[in-house]
Scaffold this motif. Structure first.
Motif, PDB file in Angstrom:
ATOM      1  N   ASP A  34      -6.828 -60.546 -53.367  1.00 10.68           N
ATOM      2  CA  ASP A  34      -7.603 -60.270 -52.151  1.00 10.68           C
ATOM      3  C   ASP A  34      -6.830 -59.351 -51.214  1.00 10.68           C
ATOM      4  O   ASP A  34      -7.395 -58.409 -50.646  1.00 10.68           O
ATOM      5  CB  ASP A  34      -7.948 -61.567 -51.421  1.00 10.68           C
ATOM      6  CG  ASP A  34      -8.991 -62.406 -52.152  1.00 10.68           C
ATOM      7  OD1 ASP A  34      -9.641 -61.887 -53.083  1.00 10.68           O
ATOM      8  OD2 ASP A  34      -9.130 -63.597 -51.792  1.00 10.68           O
ATOM      9  N   ARG A  37      -6.889 -55.612 -51.810  1.00  6.62           N
ATOM     10  CA  ARG A  37      -8.113 -54.900 -51.451  1.00  6.62           C
ATOM     11  C   ARG A  37      -8.265 -54.724 -49.943  1.00  6.62           C
ATOM     12  O   ARG A  37      -9.215 -54.105 -49.487  1.00  6.62           O
ATOM     13  CB  ARG A  37      -9.326 -55.642 -52.006  1.00  6.62           C
ATOM     14  CG  ARG A  37      -9.419 -55.621 -53.516  1.00  6.62           C
ATOM     15  CD  ARG A  37     -10.736 -56.175 -54.010  1.00  6.62           C
ATOM     16  NE  ARG A  37     -10.915 -57.578 -53.688  1.00  6.62           N
ATOM     17  CZ  ARG A  37     -10.636 -58.592 -54.517  1.00  6.62           C
ATOM     18  NH1 ARG A  37     -10.150 -58.353 -55.708  1.00  6.62           N
ATOM     19  NH2 ARG A  37     -10.837 -59.828 -54.145  1.00  6.62           N
ATOM     20  N   GLU A  38      -7.340 -55.303 -49.183  1.00  6.25           N
ATOM     21  CA  GLU A  38      -7.462 -55.289 -47.720  1.00  6.25           C
ATOM     22  C   GLU A  38      -6.337 -54.484 -47.081  1.00  6.25           C
ATOM     23  O   GLU A  38      -5.206 -54.959 -46.987  1.00  6.25           O
ATOM     24  CB  GLU A  38      -7.417 -56.714 -47.175  1.00  6.25           C
ATOM     25  CG  GLU A  38      -8.574 -57.571 -47.639  1.00  6.25           C
ATOM     26  CD  GLU A  38      -8.428 -59.017 -47.203  1.00  6.25           C
ATOM     27  OE1 GLU A  38      -7.504 -59.329 -46.429  1.00  6.25           O
ATOM     28  OE2 GLU A  38      -9.225 -59.832 -47.655  1.00  6.25           O
ATOM     29  N   GLY A  39      -6.612 -53.310 -46.656  1.00  7.97           N
ATOM     30  CA  GLY A  39      -5.676 -52.529 -45.868  1.00  7.97           C
ATOM     31  C   GLY A  39      -4.395 -52.137 -46.566  1.00  7.97           C
ATOM     32  O   GLY A  39      -4.307 -52.123 -47.794  1.00  7.97           O
TER      33      GLY A  39
END
Length: 110
Positions: A34, A37-39
């Motif tokens: 996760d 995929r975030e920043g």
């Protein structure tokens, strides 16, 4: 095993507690996936409260490194994790810092 995520000074810190093994390490893998995929912020895995880890944990950390690259940092390894990291030479593949603070803001080279 429990993972408590928090944001600290622009980094995602995943504080891991308990035993990591084949039955539960998938939760850590999912958290790292996760995060990939975030920043672009650093992702620090706080290992201070990990009392046991097996080979699946090593694989999950290496997969996390593949997904996150230099964003992934291990911090404050417990005595058990410190020995595991040393014996397996994981510190040659993954950056390991003595504290979460140093993992977030690594000191400048002397």
């Amino acid at each position: 095993m429990q993972i408590v995520p928090r944001h600290e000074r622009g980094a995602l810190v995943l504080s891991v507690t308990g035993d990591l093994d084949i039955d539960n390490v998938g939760v850590l893998g999912a958290a790292l996936e996760d995060a990939s995929r975030e920043g672009s912020a650093p992702v620090v895995v706080d290992l201070a409260q990990v009392s046991f880890a097996d080979s699946t944990t090593v694989n999950v950390l290496l997969q996390g490194q593949t997904a996150l690259g230099p964003r992934l940092r291990l911090a404050a390894p417990s005595v058990f994790m410190g020995r595991l990291i040393s014996v397996l030479g994981l510190d040659s593949a993954l950056p390991v810092f003595p504290s979460v603070a140093e993992a977030i803001d690594p000191p400048l080279p002397a």
